[in-house]
Design an enzyme around this catalytic site. Structure first.
Site, PDB file in Angstrom:
ATOM      1  CB  CYS A 186      -0.918  -0.011   1.222  1.00 21.60           C
ATOM      2  SG  CYS A 186      -2.163   1.304   1.231  1.00 21.60           S
ATOM      3  CB  THR A 195     -28.882   1.714   9.805  1.00 21.42           C
ATOM      4  OG1 THR A 195     -29.853   1.458   8.780  1.00 21.42           O
ATOM      5  CG2 THR A 195     -29.593   2.172  11.056  1.00 21.42           C
ATOM      6  CE1 TYR A 196     -26.199   7.822   7.707  1.00 15.18           C
ATOM      7  CE2 TYR A 196     -25.385   5.962   6.423  1.00 15.18           C
ATOM      8  CZ  TYR A 196     -25.143   7.054   7.238  1.00 15.18           C
ATOM      9  OH  TYR A 196     -23.846   7.374   7.591  1.00 15.18           O
ATOM     10  CB  THR A 209     -29.875  -2.383   6.390  1.00 13.16           C
ATOM     11  OG1 THR A 209     -29.369  -1.485   7.399  1.00 13.16           O
ATOM     12  CG2 THR A 209     -30.629  -1.595   5.334  1.00 13.16           C
ATOM     13  CD  GLU A 234     -27.461   2.352  -0.429  1.00 11.25           C
ATOM     14  OE1 GLU A 234     -28.472   2.008   0.208  1.00 11.25           O
ATOM     15  OE2 GLU A 234     -27.418   2.427  -1.671  1.00 11.25           O
TER      16      GLU A 234
END
Length: 558
Positions: free
Chosen positions: A207, A452-453, A464, A529
């Site tokens: 990386c 969560t939304y 979800t 998301e």
């Protein structure tokens, strides 16, 4: 924070409520640029003062920077210094990502003036923080950017990690607090050692982004530049971490109390204290998991890092890409009826929520776990590591992740979460040996697990929880951790194969992540998301690696 109304770049937020102020930014890791190596004099001091919390001091620093710059161009009274590469790259970075509009615009103006006077100025090779996500999906104009301003005031810059994580401000806040504590606050390890350990860890996953970032922090903290040219130049105490580093990165289930004993027992030479070792372990695991995020989001190099800029003018026929960017592949997929895939997933989630009380024998639960962990999921072709940046920092580069349970082979013993868990065992051990770190890590785990939304793709008011839990438990399954009370049949129902390919690659072989496999899953979902899924993978991987090491430390201490 200074009460100044500023407008400029802000990052799309998924939540209705803005988070509280960030306590700290990413610390020392970015102010110094190792590629340049020389002090930029007054310009450097002025640039550092641009992140002052005092608005008047920032304004004065901006004017001083401008005067010195114009003097170097010969357009004002002669200055005491000439324009140098470091100053130009600092200005490029500020012009691209500073959340303070007046700073960003002045940096852009100074670079334009220099170019008009015939100075070769640097140009960013990438148009945004991510090679996988168009910059318009991450950046937009707007005044609601408190978290980014605070990050800039704390660390002097807003890096690409922060830009992308800011899609989820609640998570970003606790991430920055944890990273600041690991790198900057009081602790058992010297500050330059902390960055060097992070460099060693990031090199395991090829990386360059994190290797450069922490190399800069290492030098700024007073580290000797020769250490960065190879492990043989570092103290033997640091190089003694190599075995633990490679196991933690690729096969943490192989870590035993013997590995701990070799480092901390009275006869060890050199000897690590338990407090020092736990600090090093958390640093390595943090860097390993952050590599997953960097590769999984396709983060481009910073504009002022190697591979992030060029002094050559753009070609009229070709827009160059960074040689270190994961965006060499065309990520476009043939259009399919993704809306139907979302509907099927929604239906399965509802069915699983309704079937939670279904009776299932323990034998069947174990069988489903074994089936899931032994499933053959392909990953991409391994990328070659840039030798000049990484290979001299890695021992046994051929040592990589191998499936916990290869088909037809005897697997190591499964870790039952009921026997050793973060909540019941790991949290208290970390907090005892490295005060407050257990609390910070626990907050981060909790935030990402509960984030969560209540929406999914084009649907609103969606629970979800089952999908998020399936992602978390699938990662732990890949690392040989089983929850007795979880039905692993849910994983196959909720995680499509293209998602599994991405998740396994990102968690186990992050350097192999490509634009193609990023774009192949959840085609009708928002990028935010997908980044949410990346955060779950990163934190689940971090916790799994920590659990194996903490269990080994616990066994040693008995």
């Amino acid at each position: 924070m200074a009460d100044n109304s500023v407008s400029g770049f802000t990052w799309h937020s998924n939540g209705e409520n803005s988070p509280g102020p960030v306590l700290s930014g990413s610390g020392r890791s970015c102010r110094h640029q190792p590629e340049l190596g020389t002090d930029a004099g007054q310009s450097g001091k002025s640039i550092a003062r641009l992140s002052s919390r005092d608005e008047d001091e920032r304004a004065a620093a901006l004017e001083q920077l401008s005067q010195g710059f114009m003097g170097g161009l010969g357009l004002d009274r002669p200055g005491s210094e000439q324009l140098n590469k470091q100053t130009l790259l600092h200005l490029l970075q500020l012009s691209r990502s500073c959340p303070l509009q007046e700073v960003r615009e002045r940096a852009t103006e100074l670079l334009r003036t220099a170019q008009e006077q015939g100075v070769e100025i640097p140009r960013a090779l990438a148009s945004g923080p991510s090679a996988f996500i168009h910059e318009t999906q991450v950046l937009k104009e707007g005044p609601d950017q408190e978290i980014l301003i605070e990050s800039f005031l704390s660390s002097g810059r807003v890096d690409h990690i922060t830009m992308v994580m800011a899609l989820h401000p609640a998570y970003l806040s606790c991430f920055l607090r944890t990273q600041h504590a690991l790198l900057d606050l009081d602790g058992p390890l010297p500050h330059h050692w902390r960055h060097y350990i992070a460099v060693m860890a990031a090199a395991r996953h090829h990386c360059p982004y994190l290797v450069q970032q922490h190399s800069a922090g290492f030098l700024e903290a007073g580290g000797e530049e020769s250490w960065l040219s190879g492990l043989k130049h570092a103290p033997s105490k640091l190089s003694s971490l190599q075995t633990l580093n490679k196991l933690l990165a690729h096969r943490p289930w192989l870590i035993t109390q013997q590995h701990i004993q070799e480092l901390v027992c009275p006869g060890a030479d050199p000897r690590w204290s338990l407090a020092e070792l736990i600090h090093a372990v958390v640093l390595m695991a943090h860097a390993h998991s952050l590599c997953s995020f960097v590769w999984g989001c396709g983060l481009n190099p910073e504009p002022d890092h190697i591979g992030g800029h060029t002094f050559k003018p753009p070609s009229p026929r070709h827009v160059p890409r960074s040689p270190h960017s994961p965006a060499h592949e065309d990520g476009r997929q043939e259009l399919v009826d993704g809306a139907m895939e979302v509907e099927v997933l929604m239906k399965r989630m509802v069915e699983l929520q309704q079937q939670q009380e279904e009776e299932c024998t323990q034998e069947e639960m174990v069988t489903r776990f074994e089936r899931e962990r032994s499933e053959s999921i392909p990953t991409a072709v391994v990328r070659e590591a840039p030798p000049h940046l990484l290979l001299h920092l890695v021992e046994e580069p051929e040592f990589r992740y191998e499936d916990f349970a290869p088909r037809g082979e005897q697997a190591p013993p499964t870790m039952r979460a009921q026997d050793y868990s973060w909540e019941d065992h790991g949290f208290s051990l970390v907090n005892r040996l490295l005060p407050d770190m257990g609390q910070l890590l626990d907050e981060k785990f909790q935030v990402v697990s509960n984030l969560t939304y209540n929406r999914m793709a084009m649907h609103e008011d969606v629970d979800t929880h089952t999908l998020r839990k399936a992602l978390w438990n699938y990662i732990h399954c890949l690392f040989g951790i089983r929850y007795d009370d979880y039905d692993y049949g849910s994983v196959n129902k909720l995680l499509e194969r293209s998602l599994k390919v991405f998740v396994k690659t990102m968690a186990c072989h992050p350097e192999q992540t490509t634009a193609r496999i990023y774009h192949a899953f959840w085609r009708h979902f928002r990028h935010s998301e997908k980044i949410h899924a990346n955060l779950i993978v990163m934190e689940a991987r971090l916790q799994a690696a920590l659990l194996y090491t903490l269990r080994a430390i616990t066994h040693y201490m008995r």
